[in-house]
Design a protein around this motif. Structure first.
Motif, mmCIF file in Angstrom:
data_model
loop_
_atom_site.group_PDB
_atom_site.id
_atom_site.type_symbol
_atom_site.label_atom_id
_atom_site.label_comp_id
_atom_site.label_asym_id
_atom_site.label_seq_id
_atom_site.Cartn_x
_atom_site.Cartn_y
_atom_site.Cartn_z
ATOM 1 N N ALA A 254 -82.421 74.793 -116.566
ATOM 2 C CA ALA A 254 -82.471 75.006 -118.014
ATOM 3 C C ALA A 254 -82.140 76.453 -118.362
ATOM 4 O O ALA A 254 -82.964 77.195 -118.903
ATOM 5 N N THR A 255 -80.925 76.853 -118.031
ATOM 6 C CA THR A 255 -80.448 78.204 -118.362
ATOM 7 C C THR A 255 -79.227 78.088 -119.264
ATOM 8 O O THR A 255 -78.717 76.993 -119.512
ATOM 9 N N ILE B 144 -81.378 86.212 -114.940
ATOM 10 C CA ILE B 144 -81.581 85.239 -116.015
ATOM 11 C C ILE B 144 -80.810 85.664 -117.262
ATOM 12 O O ILE B 144 -80.163 84.841 -117.922
ATOM 13 N N LEU C 79 -83.078 81.876 -120.737
ATOM 14 C CA LEU C 79 -83.640 80.529 -120.657
ATOM 15 C C LEU C 79 -83.219 79.729 -121.883
ATOM 16 O O LEU C 79 -83.162 80.259 -122.987
ATOM 17 N N SER C 80 -82.936 78.469 -121.682
ATOM 18 C CA SER C 80 -82.602 77.596 -122.803
ATOM 19 C C SER C 80 -83.847 77.374 -123.648
ATOM 20 O O SER C 80 -84.853 76.841 -123.160
ATOM 21 N N SER C 81 -83.808 77.797 -124.911
ATOM 22 C CA SER C 81 -84.989 77.704 -125.773
ATOM 23 C C SER C 81 -85.397 76.266 -126.052
ATOM 24 O O SER C 81 -86.547 75.991 -126.406
ATOM 25 N N ALA D 179 -86.149 74.977 -121.437
ATOM 26 C CA ALA D 179 -86.739 75.681 -120.300
ATOM 27 C C ALA D 179 -88.259 75.726 -120.342
ATOM 28 O O ALA D 179 -88.891 75.800 -121.400
ATOM 29 N N ASP D 180 -88.820 75.694 -119.136
ATOM 30 C CA ASP D 180 -90.255 75.901 -118.939
ATOM 31 C C ASP D 180 -90.430 77.298 -118.345
ATOM 32 O O ASP D 180 -90.120 77.522 -117.167
ATOM 33 N N PRO D 181 -90.897 78.290 -119.103
ATOM 34 C CA PRO D 181 -90.995 79.660 -118.594
ATOM 35 C C PRO D 181 -92.021 79.818 -117.472
ATOM 36 O O PRO D 181 -92.045 80.858 -116.818
ATOM 37 N N VAL E 286 -89.880 79.180 -113.122
ATOM 38 C CA VAL E 286 -88.651 79.848 -112.691
ATOM 39 C C VAL E 286 -88.731 80.007 -111.176
ATOM 40 O O VAL E 286 -89.640 80.659 -110.660
ATOM 41 N N VAL F 41 -84.375 77.008 -113.075
ATOM 42 C CA VAL F 41 -85.388 76.969 -114.132
ATOM 43 C C VAL F 41 -85.658 75.510 -114.469
ATOM 44 O O VAL F 41 -84.729 74.757 -114.799
ATOM 45 N N GLU G 45 -87.214 72.175 -116.507
ATOM 46 C CA GLU G 45 -87.348 71.772 -117.905
ATOM 47 C C GLU G 45 -88.821 71.691 -118.285
ATOM 48 O O GLU G 45 -89.679 71.390 -117.449
#
Length: 377
Positions: A256-257, A276, A282-284, A287-289, A292, A346, A348
């Motif tokens: 998810a980048t 990154i 990260l895809s807003s 992504a799950d921060p 990573v 990254v 999801e």
């Protein structure tokens, strides 16, 4: 007779449909955190999963160290007037007699033009024989010829001129302004001067590497270090090959980048946070921060330090986990060094899969209603 469905039955049917849709394998960018952790050595997998902290960061902060060996650093500057095999000399010999060994009748001087130094480093002078030229200066060659002729003609006077110096050359190839073979002359006896003569660097300077090949020895430095460390401006030698090329290191970005691709390094060192950012962050929406991951084959010595173990043998599969939501998570990501061949992945966010499931259910329910309507007509 019309059958009525209870709310409990409807809920059970809905749950069954959710399970059915989920089991069908909805599209996603890769494994989730649970699946990655299932591959841990602790769960009979083959990878060590390690949460990144300051100790791990210190143990894994290994960057390529480039530089010249002592043999390159200790080589003295070649004199511009040192004769080499392949050079061409011009000789003029004066004799202090009317009827000399070499001079024609009525002439006091003999001119020998374009006397080439052979592959063994010698020249031939009539009556003086073979003279060792390579490695000597023109003045020393003058002395040698004078000594040889002095026993045969009184008080000979000799002048030795270097006409061409292509015997001492280097080749410059790669990312320079003008590739080619260049003679080592007084202005181009060092590495930086020769690169300037070849038109300078024509690639991104921050990731430019310079390799000098001398016989069986090869050393590489960063272009930027050539000017920050004066000792790297080494003296050149005949036959040196200079290669200028971009850094070939790269990492792979997945999940998810902003982009999923193989990404070349743009700086000498690269942190996880920079990696990154380099792929668009990260895809807003996906992504799950907290998930990573950096996948890497870690050398034995570093793996032992990271895991605090002494029983490891050979390269180990390591998965480093970065949680950007922790109080110091961004700092850890800023300090954690990405290395050549790493895979940055990254995961999801959990709700993304639920969204996909609900979308699939909504679509399936709409299709079912359409079919039921069609059947009732």
């Amino acid at each position: 007779m019309k059958l009525r469905t209870s709310p409990l039955a409807k809920a059970a049917a809905a749950l069954a449909m959710v399970a059915l849709v989920a089991s069908c394998g909805l599209p996603r960018s890769g494994p989730n955190k649970r699946e990655i952790f299932a591959g841990s050595v602790l769960k009979e997998g083959d990878a060590f999963i390690v949460a990144v902290n300051s100790r791990v960061t210190a143990a894994t902060s290994v960057t390529p160290v480039l530089g010249f060996s002592k043999a390159f650093l200790n080589a003295g500057v070649v004199g511009a007037d040192t004769i080499r095999p392949g050079d061409t000399l011009g000789l003029t010999i004066w004799e202090n007699v009317d009827d000399g060994l070499l001079a024609s009748e009525g002439q006091a001087a003999t001119v020998l033009e374009e006397v080439q130094v052979d592959a063994a480093g010698f020249i031939f002078v009539p009556y003086a024989g073979r003279i060792k030229a390579a490695g000597n200066t023109p003045d020393r060659i003058r002395q040698l010829i004078t000594e040889k002729l002095d026993t045969q003609t009184p008080d000979p006077q000799v002048i030795v001129r270097r006409l061409a110096g292509d015997g001492a050359t280097v080749s410059v190839v790669g990312g320079v302004g003008a590739q080619g073979v260049y003679p080592i002359e007084r202005p181009t006896r060092t590495l930086s001067a020769m690169l300037a003569a070849a038109g300078g660097i024509a690639i991104e300077q921050e990731v430019a590497q310079i390799t000098v090949i001398r016989g069986k020895h090869k050393c590489t430095i960063w272009w930027e270090d050539l000017f920050s460390n004066p000792s790297f401006d080494i003296a050149l030698r005949d036959g040196d090959r200079i290669l200028v090329e971009e850094d070939t290191r790269a990492f792979t970005a997945l999940g998810a980048t902003g982009t999923q691709n193989r990404i070349p390094f743009t700086t000498q060192t690269l942190s996880a946070i920079e990696a990154i950012a380099q792929v668009g962050g990260l895809s807003s929406n996906l992504a799950d921060p907290t998930g990573v991951f950096v996948f890497r084959n870690e050398p034995e010595e570093i793996a032992k330090q990271v895991l605090g173990r002494t029983d490891l043998v050979g390269t180990q599969r390591m998965v480093y986990v970065l949680d950007l939501t922790e109080p110091n998570g961004m700092f850890e990501a800023r300090d954690f060094v990405i290395r050549d061949g790493d895979t940055v992945y990254v995961t999801e966010a959990p709700y993304v899969q639920w969204q996909k499931t609900l979308s699939a259910l909504t679509g399936a329910a709409g299709t079912a209603n359409t079919l039921a309507s069609a059947a009732g007509n």
